[in-house]
Design a protein around this motif. Structure first.
Motif, mmCIF file in Angstrom:
data_model
loop_
_atom_site.group_PDB
_atom_site.id
_atom_site.type_symbol
_atom_site.label_atom_id
_atom_site.label_comp_id
_atom_site.label_asym_id
_atom_site.label_seq_id
_atom_site.Cartn_x
_atom_site.Cartn_y
_atom_site.Cartn_z
ATOM 1 N N THR A 108 -4.213 10.373 -15.876
ATOM 2 C CA THR A 108 -2.931 9.914 -15.338
ATOM 3 C C THR A 108 -3.122 8.900 -14.226
ATOM 4 O O THR A 108 -2.382 7.909 -14.141
ATOM 5 N N GLN A 109 -4.113 9.135 -13.365
ATOM 6 C CA GLN A 109 -4.387 8.174 -12.305
ATOM 7 C C GLN A 109 -4.741 6.820 -12.895
ATOM 8 O O GLN A 109 -4.259 5.775 -12.434
ATOM 9 N N ASN A 110 -5.579 6.815 -13.913
ATOM 10 C CA ASN A 110 -5.974 5.547 -14.528
ATOM 11 C C ASN A 110 -4.840 4.934 -15.333
ATOM 12 O O ASN A 110 -4.698 3.711 -15.383
ATOM 13 N N LEU A 111 -3.999 5.782 -15.960
ATOM 14 C CA LEU A 111 -2.839 5.259 -16.669
ATOM 15 C C LEU A 111 -1.886 4.573 -15.690
ATOM 16 O O LEU A 111 -1.268 3.557 -16.024
ATOM 17 N N SER A 112 -1.786 5.113 -14.490
ATOM 18 C CA SER A 112 -0.907 4.497 -13.491
ATOM 19 C C SER A 112 -1.370 3.087 -13.153
ATOM 20 O O SER A 112 -0.549 2.202 -12.902
ATOM 21 N N TYR A 113 -2.675 2.860 -13.154
ATOM 22 C CA TYR A 113 -3.181 1.507 -12.907
ATOM 23 C C TYR A 113 -2.973 0.612 -14.123
ATOM 24 O O TYR A 113 -2.741 -0.590 -13.975
ATOM 25 N N THR B 98 0.820 -1.201 0.000
ATOM 26 C CA THR B 98 0.000 0.000 0.000
ATOM 27 C C THR B 98 0.859 1.258 0.000
ATOM 28 O O THR B 98 0.550 2.244 -0.679
ATOM 29 N N VAL B 99 1.950 1.251 0.749
ATOM 30 C CA VAL B 99 2.852 2.399 0.786
ATOM 31 C C VAL B 99 3.378 2.709 -0.613
ATOM 32 O O VAL B 99 3.400 3.870 -1.045
ATOM 33 N N VAL B 100 3.808 1.688 -1.338
ATOM 34 C CA VAL B 100 4.329 1.890 -2.693
ATOM 35 C C VAL B 100 3.254 2.485 -3.595
ATOM 36 O O VAL B 100 3.491 3.455 -4.333
ATOM 37 N N ASN B 101 2.046 1.927 -3.542
ATOM 38 C CA ASN B 101 0.961 2.417 -4.391
ATOM 39 C C ASN B 101 0.636 3.874 -4.102
ATOM 40 O O ASN B 101 0.388 4.669 -5.013
ATOM 41 N N TYR B 102 0.631 4.234 -2.831
ATOM 42 C CA TYR B 102 0.210 5.587 -2.483
ATOM 43 C C TYR B 102 1.306 6.627 -2.655
ATOM 44 O O TYR B 102 1.011 7.811 -2.753
ATOM 45 N N CYS B 103 2.556 6.216 -2.725
ATOM 46 C CA CYS B 103 3.601 7.154 -3.149
ATOM 47 C C CYS B 103 3.292 7.647 -4.562
ATOM 48 O O CYS B 103 3.407 8.848 -4.857
ATOM 49 N N MET B 104 2.894 6.733 -5.428
ATOM 50 C CA MET B 104 2.564 7.119 -6.791
ATOM 51 C C MET B 104 1.293 7.968 -6.827
ATOM 52 O O MET B 104 1.236 9.002 -7.511
ATOM 53 N N THR B 105 0.274 7.573 -6.084
ATOM 54 C CA THR B 105 -0.987 8.311 -6.075
ATOM 55 C C THR B 105 -0.795 9.734 -5.574
ATOM 56 O O THR B 105 -1.308 10.693 -6.168
#
Length: 392
Positions: free
Chosen positions: A328-333, A306-313
């Motif tokens: 961009t948020q959806n591209l990240s997924y 979760t920490v890794v994911n939310y650094c990007m978010t």
């Protein structure tokens, strides 16, 4: 900060709980596929459908949502479509029918996280509420639903039907009452491909890459560890549900404490420690077989993923222009989740057969360690990302 609870607070609170709960129901799919007689290779290809759809569907939805005036209504439609498609999976055990329903479920479900996170951040910024308080309910909803459907799958299809039907209807209701957020594109202004490409900074690309490695390893674990746990280790199916519950609930302290964490600790340090801890976790997963140590290992793993994911978010929320925010948020997924999970699902079955799950997890741990070490020569880029992620 106004501490009076409003109807919008209540709607956002339950919308997070229920939307992430609809993500949690997917945890039962690997067990369901094994129960209806799918081989590891067949399961691998079927489980690759969800991340395959994540490669393109989130980008499509993101472009539409950046122009939408009422994102909450759009989200309610997506929730309804995903719930109906999931119910369709349980109708037949034919492989082509399951594949079709998984495709539809994944298509509607693909922008869930990005949209609900964007709506919640917009709402909490507007009314000066703590974001973690609302987002933590998504974690709890996911954990409870993953535990529930895994426990009943596939022995009681009626219970699964009832849970998904009620959950989907309630999620639609609360999404309609959640503030919809403003369109990210001002009237008359259109984001061009060249302008969007210019917004893809080296820091963002690095965060995409780190997330992709994390999700590739996590995809192999989530797709094939259930059968390892029940087949090789010999534990009951319900133990996988309990492990999902414990792993997901480990996110709770993160969301309650993420504000002081990102105020006091640089994101580069957070990323490096998280990757190293995950490597240790995946090594330990196949080194222990008792449930208590597995629960302890699972608890800390969920936290670090979760920490890794939310650094990007957090970087995207603070560094990307509003007109490109949903895209961009959806591209990240799509890039950080979809493509790696396709590779994990498609290759995982063959790799498990060739190497065995134990050796595959050791190789995955080594990949995470190499990724952590690669951050050292890129410390200048990591530092710039940290400056963006750091909270005021």
């Amino acid at each position: 900060m106004n501490r009076r609870i409003t109807r919008h607070d209540t709607a956002a609170f339950f919308a997070n709980t229920l939307v992430y709960g609809l993500n949690g129901i997917y945890a039962a799919i690997p067990i369901y596929l094994a129960a209806v007689g799918m081989t590891d290779v067949e399961s691998g290809w079927l489980l690759a459908i969800n991340p395959f759809v994540m490669c393109f569907a989130p980008v499509l939805w993101g472009r539409i949502l950046d122009r939408a005036k009422t994102k909450n209504v759009f989200m309610a439609v997506l929730v309804l479509g995903a719930a109906l498609a999931y119910l369709g999976i349980l109708v037949s055990s034919e492989i082509f029918w399951i594949a079709a329903m998984l495709f539809l479920y994944s298509f509607f479900q693909s922008p869930f996280n990005a949209v609900i996170d964007t709506l919640t951040v917009h709402f909490t910024d507007t009314v000066k509420r703590p974001y973690g308080f609302f987002r933590v309910m998504g974690t709890i909803g996911y954990a409870i639903l993953a535990l529930t459907v895994t426990f009943f799958a596939p022995s009681s299809a009626f219970v699964m039907y009832a849970v998904v039907a009620v959950l989907g209807a309630a999620a639609v209701l609360f999404m309609m009452r959640t503030p919809g957020g403003d369109s990210g594109t001002p009237a008359g202004e259109k984001g061009t491909v060249r302008a969007f490409a210019a917004s893809l900074t080296p820091e963002l690309i690095l965060l995409f890459a780190v997330t992709a490695v994390t999700q590739f390893v996590w995809g192999i674990y989530s797709d094939f560890y259930p059968t390892y746990l029940t087949g090789t280790v010999g534990l009951d199916n319900s133990m996988w549900g309990l492990l999902c519950f414990v792993t997901t609930m480990s996110e709770v302290p993160f969301f309650l404490l993420y504000t002081p964490l990102f105020r006091r600790v640089r994101a580069g340090t957070v990323l490096g420690v998280s990757l190293g801890a995950m490597a240790l976790r995946f090594f330990l997963l196949v080194a222990v077989a008792d449930m208590l140590p597995l629960f302890l290992v699972g608890f800390f793993t969920g936290l670090f993923v979760t920490v890794v994911n939310y650094c990007m978010t957090l970087y995207i929320m603070r560094a990307v222009e509003p007109r490109f925010l949903s895209l961009t948020q959806n591209l990240s997924y799509a890039v950080g989740w979809g493509i790696p999970r396709v590779l994990a699902g498609a290759l995982g079955g063959y790799l498990c057969s060739a190497l065995g799950f134990r050796y595959l997890m050791w190789a995955a741990a080594g990949l995470l360690l190499l990724t952590a070490l690669s951050l050292l020569p890129l410390r200048r880029i990591v530092s710039r990302a940290s400056d963006r992620i750091k909270l005021p």
